[in-house]
Scaffold this motif. Structure first.
Motif, PDB file in Angstrom:
ATOM      1  N   ALA A 254     -18.316  58.974   6.220  1.00 16.75           N
ATOM      2  CA  ALA A 254     -18.085  60.409   6.402  1.00 16.75           C
ATOM      3  C   ALA A 254     -19.282  61.216   5.911  1.00 16.75           C
ATOM      4  N   GLU A 255     -19.835  60.827   4.780  1.00 18.82           N
ATOM      5  CA  GLU A 255     -21.003  61.525   4.254  1.00 18.82           C
ATOM      6  C   GLU A 255     -22.216  61.323   5.168  1.00 18.82           C
ATOM      7  N   SER A 256     -22.353  60.114   5.686  1.00 13.76           N
ATOM      8  CA  SER A 256     -23.471  59.830   6.585  1.00 13.76           C
ATOM      9  C   SER A 256     -23.351  60.624   7.880  1.00 13.76           C
ATOM     10  N   ILE A 257     -22.141  60.770   8.395  1.00 10.99           N
ATOM     11  CA  ILE A 257     -21.930  61.540   9.623  1.00 10.99           C
ATOM     12  C   ILE A 257     -22.252  63.018   9.382  1.00 10.99           C
ATOM     13  N   LYS A 258     -21.860  63.522   8.209  1.00 12.88           N
ATOM     14  CA  LYS A 258     -22.164  64.914   7.876  1.00 12.88           C
ATOM     15  C   LYS A 258     -23.673  65.144   7.870  1.00 12.88           C
ATOM     16  N   ASN A 259     -24.393  64.217   7.292  1.00  8.04           N
ATOM     17  CA  ASN A 259     -25.852  64.305   7.267  1.00  8.04           C
ATOM     18  C   ASN A 259     -26.437  64.187   8.676  1.00  8.04           C
ATOM     19  N   LEU A 260     -25.883  63.267   9.481  1.00 11.21           N
ATOM     20  CA  LEU A 260     -26.340  63.071  10.860  1.00 11.21           C
ATOM     21  C   LEU A 260     -26.183  64.354  11.671  1.00 11.21           C
ATOM     22  N   ALA A 261     -25.058  65.039  11.499  1.00 12.37           N
ATOM     23  CA  ALA A 261     -24.820  66.269  12.256  1.00 12.37           C
ATOM     24  C   ALA A 261     -25.897  67.304  11.965  1.00 12.37           C
ATOM     25  N   SER A 262     -26.261  67.439  10.690  1.00 14.25           N
ATOM     26  CA  SER A 262     -27.287  68.412  10.310  1.00 14.25           C
ATOM     27  C   SER A 262     -28.652  68.036  10.871  1.00 14.25           C
ATOM     28  N   VAL A 263     -29.005  66.746  10.735  1.00 17.27           N
ATOM     29  CA  VAL A 263     -30.303  66.277  11.218  1.00 17.27           C
ATOM     30  C   VAL A 263     -30.404  66.423  12.734  1.00 17.27           C
ATOM     31  N   ALA A 264     -29.339  66.068  13.441  1.00 18.86           N
ATOM     32  CA  ALA A 264     -29.348  66.111  14.902  1.00 18.86           C
ATOM     33  C   ALA A 264     -29.487  67.536  15.426  1.00 18.86           C
ATOM     34  N   LEU A 265     -28.737  68.465  14.847  1.00 23.02           N
ATOM     35  CA  LEU A 265     -28.804  69.854  15.305  1.00 23.02           C
ATOM     36  C   LEU A 265     -30.174  70.467  15.031  1.00 23.02           C
TER      37      LEU A 265
END
Length: 700
Positions: free
Chosen positions: A582-593
């Motif tokens: 869940a933490e990794s996905i949260k980080n991924l969302a920020s990086v991707a956007l």
């Protein structure tokens, strides 16, 4: 500039909308792309689809047959005439090219042979073709057995477990299963594991027969003689059963590969065959045992029973030869003008159980017509920037063999060059557009539908498919077709789509008479799907930067992990959730956007050179490989994607987060923390690769 505004007006998009639909395009390239798309849509000749479908679906053409080789030659000749560079890729694979000898008969209480082939109808001229085969299942074991009958519902893992819990044994019995619920190969696998000596499979009229509506030839449902054919190949990998991980190269070729012996391959040993429900009725009507539990009653006019009793016995005989058979993939290449070593691959198989008018050759005919249209564009100066490959796969019906061998042969090259694989098996079977996709290609699949109108309508495909929703409903990729090796073995973003409708799946009635009467009487849907597929291919091929949208990973992963947590909570109160992921996905969302915003700014200002775009695209091609695990999945090391796999208990369904899904199936809560760490690491690797791509932008 005046023409650019005209193109925007014609397509019905504002400039902002056009940018949103054309991910990866600079402002300058967008203007040219809109003109190209307009010319492409105008170039599509709707009559070519019917022409090709009639040529390739006029005879039954099973993999390995001369009739199928003839179809393959026609595919090659057509693409070569359209200006494509064409090559055949031969393989010698282990399969059953013919049904051999099989028979089914009741022995007691009366002797009665049972029908195994479709009726001939005078209005359907194809139904009397002399090369049509009786119902059969490829890779059946050979044997001649007599036994009592046990009805196993759909023959799923759960069905066999329920029978066992009820004290009903199938050991030494012939089991009767209806189609549906899982891949037919698993019905045979579970039957053999539980001790059955034979298996009969039929399509129940409650699932597709008179209980649903009018039957063929008056309607679209199975009549009492319709038989679904199909393969039983069920392995911990996909492809030729004797050459896992390596291509089944020709025996007479320069390079030789080590093959397993047939005895080493875990193939069925019990006799199996398909029968129509008219024959199943004769058996079910004489069963006298325990009535079936709730949900097991089918559509025949009898009480379904679990066992037939000792007075009812059936003989099943199958003598089916397996051997090494030559198959040929036919692949055409339209070389790109700017990035020839970046590939957009489109595909559909061409082998069929009979005529294959809907499955698969509606997709084959559509891709042939598309090759002609794209060839014309290229000849007139609209050559795609990236190379477009159109692949016609062989041996799919026996177990997705041809495409898997090709990916195994060229895995490293594909991982370095393949931007996307797009599959269109049975791609024009009716009016209802549908599709499934890996996350980074969903916007391409959905966006292209806005540019194409349905035949004889002002409504776009998008309007029809999405309705009032913001985007169409796109599924996750499962099993059953030629995207498997690309996506689940090699880690190449993939999609599978087309237009569905009525089908007499894998029966001898899947012919041109059925197609014209029920699937598409106008034959116009082929042109519309060609336009949709062509727009997808051209946008993927012509974007300055590989047009992936990484934010969709975060969106979809959130949905899938939440679903997995709900599944686990249904049988465990101790599980605390996938906190690391869940933490990794949260980080991924920020990086991707952040990446998407930065890339759009650079492209909008036309600041990216061809050299920089190429370097950036090379980085993007590694994104999907973040989910590859060399050790493979716990149910089979050939399946290497942590993101998606086929369901190893059903064969068709999509398993997103397959390692976790497997543990859920086993109710193995203890392993969840380990998988949480593994998935978190894969997601973090993806984030790192997106950052690396942004670094290239920041240092342009």
């Amino acid at each position: 500039m005046k023409f650019a505004f005209l193109a925007l007006f014609v397509t019905g998009f504002t400039h902002l909308q056009a940018q949103e639909l054309h991910v990866g395009f600079s402002s300058n390239s967008l203007e040219k792309q809109l003109k190209t798309e307009e010319r492409f849509l105008q170039q599509v000749d709707f009559s070519r689809f019917r022409h090709h479908l009639e040529r390739i679906s006029s005879e039954p053409h099973i993999a390995g047959s001369e009739a199928n080789h003839k179809v393959g030659r026609y595919l090659a000749e057509t693409m070569e005439a359209a200006g494509w560079k064409v090559q055949a890729y031969p393989y010698d694979v282990y399969l059953a090219p013919e049904p051999g000898e099989s028979s089914v008969e009741m022995v007691t209480p009366i002797r009665q042979p049972l029908n195994q082939q479709e009726f001939i109808f005078p209005e359907d001229p194809y139904s009397s073709h002399p090369e049509l085969k009786q119902g059969w299942n490829a890779y059946s074991g050979s044997g001649d057995v007599v036994g009592e009958i046990v009805f196993v519902n759909y023959g799923t893992k759960a069905d066999f477990e329920l029978l066992e819990s009820m004290g009903i044994s199938v050991k030494g019995k012939i089991v009767l299963a209806r189609y549906g619920g899982n891949f037919r190969g698993y019905k045979a696998k579970f039957a053999e594991e539980y001790g059955a000596i034979g298996l009969l499979i039929f399509t129940d009229p409650g699932d597709s027969g008179y209980a649903k509506g009018l039957v063929y030839p008056e309607g679209i449902y199975y009549n009492e003689s319709s038989v679904q054919r199909g393969s039983l190949l069920t392995l911990p990998f996909t492809g030729d059963p004797l050459t896992p991980f390596v291509p089944a190269l020709p025996l007479d070729g320069k390079e030789q590969v080590k093959r397993l012996s047939p005895e080493e391959a875990p193939l069925p040993t019990i006799p199996v065959t398909s029968i129509p429900y008219g024959s199943a009725k004769e058996i079910i009507g004489k069963m006298t045992g325990t009535p079936v539990p709730s949900g097991w009653q089918g559509g025949l006019p009898y009480t379904y029973r679990l066992d037939g009793g000792s007075d009812l016995t059936v003989r099943l005989k199958v003598n089916q030869k397996r051997e090494l058979v030559r198959i040929n993939n036919v692949v055409g290449v339209l070389e790109g003008s700017t990035y020839p070593d970046e590939w957009v691959i489109l595909g559909c198989h061409y082998d069929a159980w009979s005529f294959g008018a809907t499955d698969p050759n509606s997709g084959t005919a559509m891709l042939l017509a598309l090759s002609e249209t794209l060839g014309k564009l290229a000849n007139n100066g609209d050559r795609p920037k990236r190379s477009i490959l159109i692949a016609h796969w062989d041996g799919e019906e026996h177990g997705v063999i041809g495409s898997s061998e090709w990916v195994e042969q060229f895995k490293e090259e594909l991982q370095a060059k393949a931007v996307a694989y797009m599959n269109f098996d049975a791609g024009v079977s009716g009016p209802n557009v549908r599709g499934a996709s890996s996350p980074t290609l969903k916007h391409i699949m959905a966006g292209a539908t806005r540019s194409v109108k349905l035949p004889d309508s002002e409504q776009t495909i998008f309007d029809s498919w999405a309705g009032k929703n913001a985007e169409p409903s796109m599924g996750s990729l499962g099993g059953g077709s030629d995207h498997i090796a690309f996506y689940m073995f090699a880690g190449i973003p993939s999609l599978s789509g087309g237009a569905g409708g009525p089908t007499l799946y894998h029966t001898n009635y899947d012919n041109l008479f059925f197609y014209e009467k029920f699937a598409d009487p106008t034959f116009k849907m082929g042109g519309a799907v060609e336009q949709w597929v062509g727009i997808m291919a051209l946008r993927t091929a012509n974007a300055d930067v590989v047009p992936y949208r990484p934010s969709r990973y975060a969106e979809d992963l959130t949905v899938h992990f939440e679903a997995a947590e709900r599944q686990i909570s249904s049988f465990s109160i101790d599980f605390k959730g996938f906190s690391k992921s869940a933490e990794s996905i949260k980080n991924l969302a920020s990086v991707a956007l952040t990446f998407e915003k930065k890339l759009q700014e650079v492209l909008a200002s036309n600041r990216l050179s061809t050299r920089q775009a190429k370097a950036l695209s090379r980085e993007l091609l590694g994104w999907e490989k973040s989910f590859l695990r060399p050790e493979g999945m716990p149910f089979g090391n050939w399946y290497q994607s942590l993101y998606a796999s086929t369901d190893p208990f059903s064969g068709y369904a999509s398993w997103v987060l397959p390692a976790i899904q497997y543990s859920i199936e086993l109710k193995d809560v203890a392993s969840m923390d380990t998988w949480d760490s593994i998935y978190s690491q894969a997601i973090d690797t993806l984030s790192d690769r997106i950052r690396a791509a942004q670094f290239l932008i920041d240092n342009e």
